[in-house]
Write a protein that holds these residues in place. Structure first.
Motif, mmCIF file in Angstrom:
data_model
loop_
_atom_site.group_PDB
_atom_site.id
_atom_site.type_symbol
_atom_site.label_atom_id
_atom_site.label_comp_id
_atom_site.label_asym_id
_atom_site.label_seq_id
_atom_site.Cartn_x
_atom_site.Cartn_y
_atom_site.Cartn_z
ATOM 1 N N ASN A 1 0.826 -1.222 0.000
ATOM 2 C CA ASN A 1 0.000 0.000 0.000
ATOM 3 C C ASN A 1 0.854 1.264 0.000
ATOM 4 N N LEU A 2 1.967 1.247 0.743
ATOM 5 C CA LEU A 2 2.825 2.442 0.748
ATOM 6 C C LEU A 2 3.506 2.610 -0.613
ATOM 7 N N THR A 3 3.853 1.478 -1.251
ATOM 8 C CA THR A 3 4.437 1.556 -2.603
ATOM 9 C C THR A 3 3.411 2.117 -3.571
ATOM 10 N N PHE A 4 2.140 1.692 -3.411
ATOM 11 C CA PHE A 4 1.066 2.211 -4.269
ATOM 12 C C PHE A 4 0.924 3.727 -4.090
ATOM 13 N N TYR A 5 0.909 4.176 -2.848
ATOM 14 C CA TYR A 5 0.761 5.624 -2.580
ATOM 15 C C TYR A 5 1.946 6.406 -3.154
ATOM 16 N N GLN A 6 3.168 5.863 -3.013
ATOM 17 C CA GLN A 6 4.331 6.595 -3.524
ATOM 18 C C GLN A 6 4.326 6.614 -5.055
ATOM 19 N N ARG A 7 3.864 5.525 -5.671
ATOM 20 C CA ARG A 7 3.809 5.496 -7.146
ATOM 21 C C ARG A 7 2.736 6.443 -7.653
ATOM 22 N N LEU A 8 1.649 6.563 -6.867
ATOM 23 C CA LEU A 8 0.573 7.503 -7.249
ATOM 24 C C LEU A 8 1.115 8.936 -7.215
ATOM 25 N N MET A 9 1.880 9.266 -6.158
ATOM 26 C CA MET A 9 2.428 10.634 -6.053
ATOM 27 C C MET A 9 3.453 10.884 -7.160
ATOM 28 N N LYS A 10 4.218 9.851 -7.506
ATOM 29 C CA LYS A 10 5.207 9.991 -8.592
ATOM 30 C C LYS A 10 4.498 10.258 -9.919
ATOM 31 N N GLY A 11 3.413 9.526 -10.147
ATOM 32 C CA GLY A 11 2.643 9.732 -11.386
ATOM 33 C C GLY A 11 2.040 11.125 -11.428
ATOM 34 N N LEU A 12 1.564 11.591 -10.268
ATOM 35 C CA LEU A 12 0.995 12.944 -10.193
ATOM 36 C C LEU A 12 2.068 13.997 -10.503
ATOM 37 N N ARG A 13 3.256 13.809 -9.896
ATOM 38 C CA ARG A 13 4.339 14.790 -10.123
ATOM 39 C C ARG A 13 4.672 14.856 -11.616
ATOM 40 N N GLU A 14 4.793 13.697 -12.225
ATOM 41 C CA GLU A 14 5.138 13.660 -13.661
ATOM 42 C C GLU A 14 4.046 14.318 -14.493
ATOM 43 N N ALA A 15 2.790 14.066 -14.125
ATOM 44 C CA ALA A 15 1.672 14.661 -14.883
ATOM 45 C C ALA A 15 1.709 16.181 -14.760
ATOM 46 N N ILE A 16 2.012 16.677 -13.562
ATOM 47 C CA ILE A 16 2.057 18.139 -13.369
ATOM 48 C C ILE A 16 3.217 18.741 -14.159
ATOM 49 N N LEU A 17 4.357 18.065 -14.142
ATOM 50 C CA LEU A 17 5.526 18.584 -14.884
ATOM 51 C C LEU A 17 5.225 18.623 -16.383
ATOM 52 N N GLU A 18 4.274 17.756 -16.814
ATOM 53 C CA GLU A 18 3.898 17.741 -18.241
ATOM 54 C C GLU A 18 2.587 18.485 -18.498
ATOM 55 N N GLY A 19 2.057 19.160 -17.437
ATOM 56 C CA GLY A 19 0.853 19.989 -17.624
ATOM 57 C C GLY A 19 -0.398 19.195 -17.912
ATOM 58 N N ARG A 20 -0.524 17.990 -17.337
ATOM 59 C CA ARG A 20 -1.740 17.188 -17.631
ATOM 60 C C ARG A 20 -2.325 16.623 -16.333
ATOM 61 N N GLY A 21 -2.512 17.516 -15.349
ATOM 62 C CA GLY A 21 -3.047 17.097 -14.042
ATOM 63 C C GLY A 21 -4.438 16.493 -14.144
ATOM 64 N N HIS A 22 -5.355 17.186 -14.862
ATOM 65 C CA HIS A 22 -6.747 16.691 -14.947
ATOM 66 C C HIS A 22 -6.832 15.397 -15.738
ATOM 67 N N GLU A 23 -5.976 15.288 -16.739
ATOM 68 C CA GLU A 23 -5.982 14.044 -17.542
ATOM 69 C C GLU A 23 -5.554 12.867 -16.646
ATOM 70 N N PHE A 24 -4.582 13.103 -15.780
ATOM 71 C CA PHE A 24 -4.115 12.047 -14.865
ATOM 72 C C PHE A 24 -5.263 11.626 -13.957
ATOM 73 N N ARG A 25 -6.011 12.631 -13.460
ATOM 74 C CA ARG A 25 -7.156 12.324 -12.563
ATOM 75 C C ARG A 25 -8.165 11.450 -13.299
ATOM 76 N N ALA A 26 -8.490 11.831 -14.516
ATOM 77 C CA ALA A 26 -9.501 11.078 -15.284
ATOM 78 C C ALA A 26 -9.023 9.658 -15.558
ATOM 79 N N SER A 27 -7.739 9.508 -15.868
ATOM 80 C CA SER A 27 -7.224 8.169 -16.205
ATOM 81 C C SER A 27 -7.243 7.272 -14.966
#
Ligand SMILES: Nc1nc2cc3nc(NCCc4ccc(C(=O)O)cc4)[nH]c3cc2c(=O)[nH]1
Ligand SMILES: [Zn+2]
Length: 369
Positions: free
Chosen positions: A337-363
């Motif tokens: 579960n902690l690995t899942f949470y950290q991977r989720l935050m990593k995916g969020l960071r990458e999405a923000i750096l690429e300007g696609r925060g809402h797309e990440f949420r929808a996916s």
């Protein structure tokens, strides 16, 4: 140069989300970040190496628990929290007020502080803003929290107003009492889900120029949409160039919704507590391992997860561990579960750096069902 410099790397054009780097005396944190909770000086069931393997960099401990046992002076004599935990990364301690109301007996609050009876041995104790600072200085975390008053979600507006103003007065006393320059003291914004009180609280704390600000008073039973709405009118009042920490949050969807509303740091017992009870967060939604459907399931808990639970064992074996009450079950699911949470935050960071925060949420929502 501040010991706690916060650098914004990107702000998502489609939301209030930010990606940043936050320097602390024990290393730099990539934000947004999730902090596992190690209440009594341990993230239950994991060694520091296992915890680091989940991707966690910063952890939370609780003043209330450590002040009761073994006591702040003992932790200091044992070398302080980093030595005590053998954790070289940043540590944050909560100030204790919230835990007193959720755990202690007979707690009573006055302007001076909170008196309560220990949930361990019933001994009478009291916590003042000055004591909360002294305890957290002995414990030695990198980030410490002001003593605040967190009213219940259903408190009347008058009670929430009183809690806001007391929290502000106590923040002044904390600021005055805090000595250690190698620790960042965060102010905590209160105000329930009432816009005028949230703005009152945030604006009263700005002049203290805290190195970071926490949003308290949420995740106390209010409906999630009320929490999200509250963030929408609270984070814009907080300084753009300082970290914002949402206390006690939350489910995976709450982390996404919080990041999209300008939050940088989170902590919650959910991944560890649910893990110990056999409930796993996965890429395709929650899995309750004790469910009979997993009895003969040869597949991994989560095919996309790099953690030991998913790489080495079948769902059938993990279920077996829980059905037998074997300690390896909670350990493996906490790791997962902690690995899942950290991977989720990593995916969020990458999405923000690429300007696609809402797309990440929808996916993510589409995959969680
Ligand atoms: N100083 C301070 N600390 C806080 C800690 C909090 N923690 C929460 N929520 C935690 C909710 C919570 C509790 C249990 C579980 C579980 O068992 O899974 C999950 C979430 N809200 C909180 C608010 C405050 C606050 O205003 N001030
Ligand atoms: Zn896993």
């Amino acid at each position: 140069m501040s010991k706690f410099a916060f650098t914004l790397l990107a702000t998502d054009p489609t939301s209030m989300a930010r990606a940043g780097l936050w320097e602390t005396p024990h290393g730099t944190i990539e934000t947004p970040a999730f902090m596992p909770v190690g209440t009594a000086g341990t993230v239950k069931g994991l060694t520091p190496d296992q915890l680091a393997a989940t991707g966690a960099r910063k952890i939370l401990a609780n003043t209330y628990h450590l002040a009761l046992r073994p006591g702040p002076e003992v932790v200091a004599d044992l070398g302080g929290l980093h030595r005590f935990f053998d954790w070289s990364g940043p540590i944050l301690t909560d100030s204790g007020g919230f835990q007193i109301f959720s755990l202690a007996k007979l707690s009573r609050m006055t302007e001076e502080g909170v008196t309560f009876r220990s949930h361990l041995d019933g001994s009478a104790l009291n916590l003042t803003p000055e004591k909360a600072m002294s305890i957290q200085e002995f414990l030695g975390a990198d980030v410490i929290m002001c003593l605040d008053e967190c009213p219940p979600a259903d408190a009347p507006e008058e009670h929430i107003l009183r809690a806001v103003d007391r929290t502000t007065r106590w923040a002044a006393r904390c600021r005055e009492a805090h000595q250690r320059s190698d620790q960042a003291l965060f102010g905590i914004v209160q105000g329930g889900t009432i816009e005028s009180l949230r703005i009152r609280s945030a604006e009263a704390l700005l002049p203290f120029d805290f190195p970071g600000y926490a949003v308290g008073g949420l995740s106390v039973g209010e409906p999630p949409p009320e929490m999200y709405r509250t963030l929408e009118f609270t984070t814009p009042v907080l300084p753009v160039q300082k970290p914002r920490y949402l206390m006690g949050v939350g489910r995976p969807i709450d982390l996404i919704e919080g990041v999209l509303r300008g939050i940088d740091l989170f902590d919650c017992v959910m991944p560890t507590r649910n893990g110990r009870n056999g409930m796993a967060f996965t890429s395709t939604g929650p899995v309750r391992l004790k469910n009979a459907r997993h009895l003969r399931d040869t597949g991994p808990l989560d095919a996309e997860c790099p953690c030991q639970a998913c790489q080495r064992f079948s769902r059938g074996y993990l279920r077996h561990l829980f059905m037998c009450g074997e300690m390896l079950g909670p350990i493996l699911l906490t790791l997962h579960n902690l690995t899942f949470y950290q991977r989720l935050m990593k995916g969020l960071r990458e999405a923000i750096l690429e300007g696609r925060g809402h797309e990440f949420r929808a996916s993510q929502l589409a995959r969680w069902g």
